[in-house]
Design a protein around this motif. Structure first.
Motif, short mmCIF file in Angstrom:
data_model
loop_
_atom_site.label_atom_id
_atom_site.label_comp_id
_atom_site.label_asym_id
_atom_site.label_seq_id
_atom_site.Cartn_x
_atom_site.Cartn_y
_atom_site.Cartn_z
N GLY A 157 -1.61 4.52 9.59
CA GLY A 157 -0.31 3.86 9.54
C GLY A 157 -0.14 2.84 10.66
N TYR A 158 -0.54 3.22 11.87
CA TYR A 158 -0.48 2.25 12.97
C TYR A 158 -1.39 1.06 12.68
CZ TYR A 158 2.40 4.83 16.34
OH TYR A 158 3.44 5.44 16.99
N ASP A 159 -2.56 1.33 12.10
CA ASP A 159 -3.47 0.24 11.78
C ASP A 159 -2.88 -0.68 10.71
OD1 ASP A 159 -6.15 -0.99 12.14
OD2 ASP A 159 -6.41 -0.43 10.04
N ASP A 160 -2.02 -0.14 9.86
CA ASP A 160 -1.33 -0.95 8.85
C ASP A 160 -0.17 -1.76 9.45
OD1 ASP A 160 -2.88 -0.24 6.70
OD2 ASP A 160 -1.56 1.37 6.03
N GLY A 161 0.12 -1.53 10.73
CA GLY A 161 1.20 -2.28 11.38
C GLY A 161 2.55 -1.62 11.34
N MET B 239 0.84 -1.19 0.00
CA MET B 239 0.00 0.00 0.00
C MET B 239 0.88 1.25 0.00
SD MET B 239 -3.20 -0.88 -0.19
CE MET B 239 -2.55 -2.07 -1.38
N MET B 240 0.30 2.36 -0.38
CA MET B 240 1.05 3.60 -0.53
C MET B 240 1.71 4.01 0.78
SD MET B 240 -0.40 7.31 -1.48
CE MET B 240 -1.43 7.21 -0.04
N LEU B 241 1.00 3.84 1.93
CA LEU B 241 1.55 4.30 3.19
C LEU B 241 2.86 3.60 3.52
CD1 LEU B 241 -1.68 4.56 5.35
CD2 LEU B 241 -0.32 6.41 4.42
N ARG B 242 3.00 2.38 3.03
CA ARG B 242 4.25 1.66 3.25
C ARG B 242 5.28 2.00 2.17
NH1 ARG B 242 3.38 -2.79 6.73
NH2 ARG B 242 1.21 -3.30 7.08
N SER B 243 4.87 1.93 0.91
CA SER B 243 5.82 2.02 -0.18
C SER B 243 6.44 3.39 -0.31
CB SER B 243 5.15 1.63 -1.49
OG SER B 243 4.09 2.51 -1.78
N ALA B 244 5.75 4.43 0.11
CA ALA B 244 6.28 5.80 -0.08
C ALA B 244 7.22 6.23 1.02
CB ALA B 244 5.11 6.79 -0.17
N GLN C 105 8.26 4.71 11.43
CA GLN C 105 7.64 4.70 10.10
C GLN C 105 6.41 5.60 10.06
OE1 GLN C 105 7.14 0.42 9.88
NE2 GLN C 105 8.72 0.24 8.31
N VAL C 106 5.65 5.61 11.14
CA VAL C 106 4.48 6.49 11.22
C VAL C 106 4.90 7.95 11.18
CG1 VAL C 106 2.66 7.29 12.79
CG2 VAL C 106 2.93 4.84 12.33
N ALA C 107 5.93 8.30 11.94
CA ALA C 107 6.40 9.69 11.97
C ALA C 107 6.91 10.15 10.61
CB ALA C 107 7.50 9.86 13.02
N ALA C 108 7.41 9.21 9.82
CA ALA C 108 8.00 9.55 8.52
C ALA C 108 7.01 9.49 7.37
CB ALA C 108 9.16 8.61 8.22
N LEU C 109 5.77 9.06 7.62
CA LEU C 109 4.83 8.85 6.53
C LEU C 109 4.68 10.08 5.62
CD1 LEU C 109 1.85 6.94 8.21
CD2 LEU C 109 3.19 6.17 6.24
N VAL D 277 -2.59 13.46 11.85
CA VAL D 277 -2.94 12.48 12.88
C VAL D 277 -3.75 11.34 12.27
CG1 VAL D 277 -4.17 12.12 15.07
CG2 VAL D 277 -2.81 14.20 14.72
N LEU D 278 -4.65 11.68 11.34
CA LEU D 278 -5.41 10.65 10.64
C LEU D 278 -4.49 9.65 9.95
CD1 LEU D 278 -8.07 9.53 9.27
CD2 LEU D 278 -7.53 11.13 7.41
N LEU D 279 -3.52 10.15 9.17
CA LEU D 279 -2.61 9.25 8.46
C LEU D 279 -1.75 8.45 9.43
CD1 LEU D 279 -1.50 11.54 5.48
CD2 LEU D 279 -3.22 9.73 5.48
N ALA D 280 -1.43 9.04 10.58
CA ALA D 280 -0.69 8.30 11.60
C ALA D 280 -1.51 7.13 12.13
CB ALA D 280 -0.29 9.23 12.74
N ILE D 281 -2.80 7.37 12.40
CA ILE D 281 -3.67 6.30 12.88
C ILE D 281 -3.78 5.19 11.83
CG2 ILE D 281 -6.04 5.72 13.52
CD1 ILE D 281 -6.24 8.55 14.74
#
Length: 567
Positions: A479-483, A1-6, A488-492, A473-477
């Protein structure tokens, strides 16, 4: 998914450490193995740990960290501003939201901010004494120390006092911010006395000393509330504001009060989320967005459709923010309706899975950025107490005005009111009558300090970013839900939509070219080449492994997130 690959190129692991568990641990740890603190500056993180070494708890560490940030990040926050503190008391299992938002002085009517043609006077709204609300942060420090902490203010404020008196090295973000605001800041004698003390603007590596701020903090440490809101400091604040053409009174300074409010709570998938209530708009927006997107399994969508669904939910939540939200002490906020999953389901039904829904107002200009003007920190201590705090002075260096004799840089939060209904503020966000200024009223905010809890994990997270705080904060949540890990969450990578203007704003490289093209075919306007924004700070306690992690946004290398054993 984008949140991981980017994540490529961003995972620099700046300011991140994790505290491992002992070799043998129970399946579900009752207490963390130490403490974790993440903040926007290493000196503030260290101030928090100093409070813990002195025998304090997470709330004492919050006071120390907050005050230190007020010294070393004047570009972002300070005791001339305000903030929101979300606290969790592990002993009582209670969450409380401390509202230290600035309030409008009696002089701040809508008419006071209009020019002779009836248009919003941008200079008055954003610069100098008229732009400043009555500060709330000092009162919050006193309140938290006396009600939740274990240490006296003279102990928890000691690091900040030392940093103000002895100075700290100027870093790039502070120097750049000064250059961008120098034309405003150099209008004021008090500001020139601090930032031009050696005859020229701050340069990277120079030591910035603030002796008058040190004295003001000492009075706060010695006298508590009266050390700022009455007596010597208050007299100087009132006189300094009046000398520059503004109007504050001693009475309204002395009348300032923090508010304890009940946090908002809702569920998203396996997460229990505790977040900011009004006058923050963030918690309601988060609830709306996450409840809307819960109708899809985002992890199974391709990047373009995942982004499309999230953006459409952002669009609808920001529309509600504009129309319905304000200070709950002054207006009725339809909280139960906006938080109702059935209401979110109705909004979800209006989302076309393949087409963008045009906003009521269309403007292809990107939303103005707020990157450095706000700060966040997060703390967990060995007892499981936790803090998520966002504090601000609004724009870069707030109003630009330091009150002579105090070292206090005033906020410019009046611009967060709807000073002219229907006219966007500095961040492109509109408001109407519910967020109009009235004496003592708190301006609507996007600050969104948040806790997440699942079966195994306890997390505190937040960010600066103006209206973009909510979507960070939404994207952080998500991201955490993606594991993802805290770092990694801070860098999203980040993208954002706020209803008006009707455009997806994205950091350069956050969206792949094929995703941008697909979104445009769906009818979205996309600006995919914006500079970086935000500064996420987060801490995590994994109770299954009994490990602590602290992570600071790698976009700003002066930040630091760290976990340590706690005495």
């Amino acid at each position: 998914m984008m949140l991981r690959s980017a994540l490529t190129g961003l995972l620099l692991c700046v300011g991140f450490t994790a505290l491992p568990a002992p070799a043998a641990e129970a399946k579900q740890a009752a207490h963390p193995p130490g403490a974790a603190i993440a903040s926007g500056h290493a000196l503030a993180t260290e101030a928090g740990f100093e409070a813990l070494r002195q025998g304090g708890n997470a709330f004492d560490a919050a006071v120390a960290t907050s005050a230190a940030l007020s010294v070393v990040e004047p570009i972002s926050s300070g005791i001339g501003g305000g903030g929101f503190f979300l606290l969790h008391d592990a002993k009582t299992n209670r969450d409380v939201f401390i509202d230290a938002r600035e309030t409008a002085p009696e002089s701040a009517t809508m008419q006071a901010f209009l020019d002779p043609k009836g248009e919003l006077d941008r200079d008055r709204a954003e610069n100098g004494p008229w732009s400043a609300g009555i500060p709330g942060l000092p009162a919050a420090l006193v309140h938290i120390a006396s009600k939740y902490g274990k240490l006296p203010l003279r102990t928890t404020l000691a690091p900040a006092i030392r940093l103000a008196r002895e100075g700290f090295p100027v870093y790039d973000r502070l120097a750049r911010g000064y250059r961008s605001r120098s034309d405003v800041m150099e209008r004021y004698a008090g500001t020139r006395a601090v930032y031009l003390a050696d005859g020229d603007p701050p340069e990277v590596g120079e030591i910035l000393k603030q002796p008058e701020l040190a004295h003001t903090l000492e009075l706060l440490a010695q006298k508590g509330f009266d050390g700022f809101y009455r007596g010597e400091t208050a007299d100087k604040l009132v006189a300094g504001v009046k000398a520059e053409g503004g109007h504050w009174t001693a009475k309204e300074l002395a009348a300032y009060q923090v508010r304890e409010r009940e946090p908002l709570r809702f569920k998203y998938r396996d997460w229990d989320i505790v977040t900011a209530p009004p006058p923050s708009s963030g918690g309601i927006a988060l609830a709306e967005i996450l409840q809307m997107v819960s109708g899809w399994d985002l992890r199974k969508l391709d990047d373009a459709h995942r982004t499309h669904i999230v953006v459409e939910a952002m669009r609808r939540a920001f529309r509600d923010r504009t129309i319905y939200l304000g200070d709950p002490d002054f207006v009725t906020v339809p909280l139960s309706r906006l938080m109702d999953p059935n209401y979110a389901a109705g909004l979800r039904a209006s989302i076309h899975p393949e087409k963008a829904t045009p906003s009521d107002l269309f403007d292809a200009k990107p939303a103005p950025l707020e990157d450095d003007e706000t700060t966040h920190f997060a703390i967990i201590d060995r007892d499981g107490n936790r803090v998520s705090t966002t504090q601000t002075v609004n724009l870069l260096y707030g109003s630009g005005m330091v009150v002579p004799g105090t070292g206090v840089l005033l906020n410019d939060e009046m611009d967060d009111f709807a000073l002219r209904p229907g006219t966007p503020n500095a961040f492109g966000v509109m408001g109407f009558d519910k967020n109009a200024p009235k004496p003592g009223k708190r301006m609507l905010s996007s600050m969104t300090p948040t806790f997440l809890q699942s079966k195994d994990k306890v997390i505190a997270v937040g960010a600066p970013g103006g209206s973009r705080i909510i979507t960070e904060v939404l994207l952080a949540i998500l991201g955490y839900d993606d594991g993802l890990t805290p770092q990694q969450v801070a860098a999203l990578p980040r993208y954002h939509h706020q209803w008006y203007p009707d455009v997806i704003s994205a950091e350069k490289g956050a969206l792949k070219p094929d995703v941008v093209e697909a979104l445009r075919k769906m009818g979205h306007t996309v600006n995919d080449a914006e500079p970086i924004w935000g500064n996420v700070q987060t801490v995590e306690w994994n109770r299954a492994t009994n490990t602590l992690s602290g992570a600071s946004d790698p976009r700003h290398p002066e930040g630091k997130g760290e976990a340590r054993a706690q005495p």
